[in-house]
Motif scaffolding. Structure first.
Motif, mmCIF file in Angstrom:
data_model
loop_
_atom_site.group_PDB
_atom_site.id
_atom_site.type_symbol
_atom_site.label_atom_id
_atom_site.label_comp_id
_atom_site.label_asym_id
_atom_site.label_seq_id
_atom_site.Cartn_x
_atom_site.Cartn_y
_atom_site.Cartn_z
ATOM 1 N N ALA A 14 0.832 -1.206 0.000
ATOM 2 C CA ALA A 14 0.000 0.000 0.000
ATOM 3 C C ALA A 14 0.868 1.258 0.000
ATOM 4 C CB ALA A 14 -0.930 -0.006 1.213
ATOM 5 N N VAL A 15 1.935 1.247 0.793
ATOM 6 C CA VAL A 15 2.850 2.393 0.810
ATOM 7 C C VAL A 15 3.495 2.573 -0.562
ATOM 8 C CG1 VAL A 15 5.021 3.251 1.787
ATOM 9 C CG2 VAL A 15 3.276 2.261 3.293
ATOM 10 N N LEU A 16 3.934 1.474 -1.152
ATOM 11 C CA LEU A 16 4.541 1.548 -2.479
ATOM 12 C C LEU A 16 3.549 2.065 -3.523
ATOM 13 C CD1 LEU A 16 6.606 -1.739 -2.366
ATOM 14 C CD2 LEU A 16 7.548 0.553 -2.744
ATOM 15 N N TRP A 17 2.295 1.673 -3.386
ATOM 16 C CA TRP A 17 1.272 2.140 -4.320
ATOM 17 C C TRP A 17 1.162 3.662 -4.269
ATOM 18 C CZ3 TRP A 17 -1.189 0.045 -8.247
ATOM 19 C CH2 TRP A 17 -2.286 0.725 -8.783
ATOM 20 N N PHE A 18 1.146 4.220 -3.054
ATOM 21 C CA PHE A 18 1.068 5.677 -2.919
ATOM 22 C C PHE A 18 2.306 6.345 -3.510
ATOM 23 C CE2 PHE A 18 -2.179 4.715 0.234
ATOM 24 C CZ PHE A 18 -3.148 5.627 -0.122
ATOM 25 N N ASP A 19 3.478 5.771 -3.251
ATOM 26 C CA ASP A 19 4.709 6.317 -3.834
ATOM 27 C C ASP A 19 4.646 6.281 -5.357
ATOM 28 O OD1 ASP A 19 5.724 6.674 -1.275
ATOM 29 O OD2 ASP A 19 7.038 4.922 -1.361
ATOM 30 N N LEU A 20 4.198 5.154 -5.889
ATOM 31 C CA LEU A 20 4.145 5.008 -7.343
ATOM 32 C C LEU A 20 3.155 5.968 -8.003
ATOM 33 C CD1 LEU A 20 4.520 1.148 -7.659
ATOM 34 C CD2 LEU A 20 6.042 2.870 -8.655
ATOM 35 N N MET A 21 2.136 6.396 -7.274
ATOM 36 C CA MET A 21 1.201 7.361 -7.842
ATOM 37 C C MET A 21 1.921 8.654 -8.212
ATOM 38 S SD MET A 21 -2.516 7.014 -6.055
ATOM 39 C CE MET A 21 -2.036 7.179 -4.361
ATOM 40 N N PHE A 22 2.963 8.997 -7.473
ATOM 41 C CA PHE A 22 3.753 10.179 -7.818
ATOM 42 C C PHE A 22 4.878 9.810 -8.786
ATOM 43 C CE2 PHE A 22 1.492 11.581 -4.163
ATOM 44 C CZ PHE A 22 1.259 12.916 -4.402
ATOM 45 N N ASP A 23 5.503 8.659 -8.553
ATOM 46 C CA ASP A 23 6.646 8.246 -9.378
ATOM 47 C C ASP A 23 6.305 8.109 -10.856
ATOM 48 O OD1 ASP A 23 8.129 8.068 -7.028
ATOM 49 O OD2 ASP A 23 7.920 5.888 -6.877
ATOM 50 N N VAL A 24 5.111 7.624 -11.159
ATOM 51 C CA VAL A 24 4.779 7.350 -12.562
ATOM 52 C C VAL A 24 4.733 8.614 -13.412
ATOM 53 C CG1 VAL A 24 3.581 5.175 -12.113
ATOM 54 C CG2 VAL A 24 2.286 7.333 -12.148
ATOM 55 N N GLN A 25 4.725 9.757 -12.797
ATOM 56 C CA GLN A 25 4.785 11.000 -13.566
ATOM 57 C C GLN A 25 6.064 11.069 -14.394
ATOM 58 O OE1 GLN A 25 3.184 14.638 -11.364
ATOM 59 N NE2 GLN A 25 3.741 13.243 -9.690
ATOM 60 N N ALA A 117 17.908 20.654 -11.749
ATOM 61 C CA ALA A 117 16.793 19.903 -12.336
ATOM 62 C C ALA A 117 17.253 18.586 -12.959
ATOM 63 C CB ALA A 117 16.075 20.762 -13.369
ATOM 64 N N GLU A 118 18.445 18.564 -13.555
ATOM 65 C CA GLU A 118 18.947 17.334 -14.168
ATOM 66 C C GLU A 118 19.118 16.238 -13.115
ATOM 67 O OE1 GLU A 118 20.548 20.309 -14.507
ATOM 68 O OE2 GLU A 118 19.911 20.794 -16.543
ATOM 69 N N GLU A 119 19.710 16.605 -11.978
ATOM 70 C CA GLU A 119 19.940 15.633 -10.909
ATOM 71 C C GLU A 119 18.619 15.222 -10.264
ATOM 72 O OE1 GLU A 119 21.970 13.033 -8.323
ATOM 73 O OE2 GLU A 119 22.380 13.847 -10.309
ATOM 74 N N GLN A 120 17.728 16.161 -10.065
ATOM 75 C CA GLN A 120 16.416 15.819 -9.504
ATOM 76 C C GLN A 120 15.673 14.853 -10.432
ATOM 77 O OE1 GLN A 120 13.901 18.929 -7.864
ATOM 78 N NE2 GLN A 120 15.682 20.300 -7.770
ATOM 79 N N SER A 121 15.785 15.069 -11.723
ATOM 80 C CA SER A 121 15.140 14.176 -12.693
ATOM 81 C C SER A 121 15.739 12.777 -12.607
ATOM 82 C CB SER A 121 15.304 14.731 -14.116
ATOM 83 O OG SER A 121 14.665 15.977 -14.232
ATOM 84 N N ARG A 122 17.055 12.706 -12.495
ATOM 85 C CA ARG A 122 17.719 11.403 -12.365
ATOM 86 C C ARG A 122 17.265 10.692 -11.094
ATOM 87 N NH1 ARG A 122 21.196 8.727 -9.761
ATOM 88 N NH2 ARG A 122 21.803 10.412 -8.361
ATOM 89 N N LEU A 123 17.204 11.431 -9.990
ATOM 90 C CA LEU A 123 16.761 10.844 -8.718
ATOM 91 C C LEU A 123 15.321 10.363 -8.808
ATOM 92 C CD1 LEU A 123 18.279 13.445 -6.220
ATOM 93 C CD2 LEU A 123 18.966 11.049 -6.452
ATOM 94 N N ALA A 124 14.451 11.170 -9.396
ATOM 95 C CA ALA A 124 13.032 10.798 -9.514
ATOM 96 C C ALA A 124 12.874 9.513 -10.326
ATOM 97 C CB ALA A 124 12.235 11.936 -10.144
ATOM 98 N N ARG A 125 13.622 9.397 -11.405
ATOM 99 C CA ARG A 125 13.541 8.191 -12.238
ATOM 100 C C ARG A 125 14.118 6.976 -11.511
ATOM 101 N NH1 ARG A 125 14.536 12.035 -16.892
ATOM 102 N NH2 ARG A 125 12.558 11.982 -18.011
#
Length: 149
Positions: A14-25, A117-125
C-alpha cells in the motif's frame, strides 16, 4: 506467523502504491530533464513523507523489520514448505536493503529540492525504478504468504 508476514507485505504494498502514484509522472516524459511542475510535485511528496512526517515515517522501517522477523520465525518454525519461508525471506531481505541504502536517501535528497533539475530528474527516475521492483518483490512475498495459509 504467515498472517503477520502477509499483513506486513500488504501494508508495504500500500505504501509503495502511494509512492508510485507520484513516481509514474516520470514515465510520461522522455527528455533528460523532467518539467518543473512534475519535479515540484514529486519533490514535495517526498519532502512530506521523508522529512515532514516524522515520526510516522519511521513506521515503514518498523514494518519492514517486523515483517522480516515474522518471516524468520516462520522459517524457524518450519510449519510450511521450506520454499515459502526462504523465498519470502530472500525477496523481502533483498528488497529492504536497497530501499534503506539507496531509495530512502534518494527520496530525502529529492525532497530537499536542492539539486539542479537534471539531478532531480535522475533521482526521480531512479526512485520510480526502485519502487517498481520493490512492488514486484513484495507482491511475490504476499503471494507466497497467502499460499501458506
Amino acid at each position: 506467523m504467515h498472517s503477520f508476514a502477509a499483513a506486513g507485505a500488504g501494508f508495504l504494498l500500500a505504501v509503495l502504491w502511494f509512492d508510485l502514484m507520484f513516481d509514474v509522472q516520470t514515465r510520461k516524459h522522455t527528455g533528460d530533464v523532467l518539467p518543473p511542475e512534475i519535479l515540484t510535485s514529486i519533490s514535495n511528496y517526498y519532502r512530506r513523507v521523508t522529512t515532514d512526517a516524522y515520526p510516522m515515517n519511521r513506521l515503514i522501517a518498523l514494518v519492514m523489520l517486523l515483517t522480516l522477523a515474522a518471516i524468520c520465525a516462520e522459517v524457524v518454525q518450519g510449519e510450511y514448505a521450506w520454499w515459502i519461508g526462504w523465498g519470502s525471506l530472500l525477496l523481502a531481505g533483498f528488497g529492504f536493503v536497497p530501499t534503506m541504502t539507496r531509495t530512502v536517501p534518494n527520496a530525502r535528497r529529492l525532497g530537499s529540492a536542492q539539486d539542479p533539475a537534471e539531478e532531480q530528474s535522475r533521482l526521480a527516475r531512479a526512485i520510480c525504478r526502485d519502487h517498481m521492483f520493490s512492488f514486484a518483490r513484495m507482491s511475490c512475498v504476499l503471494v507466497l504468504q497467502l499460499i501458506a495459509r
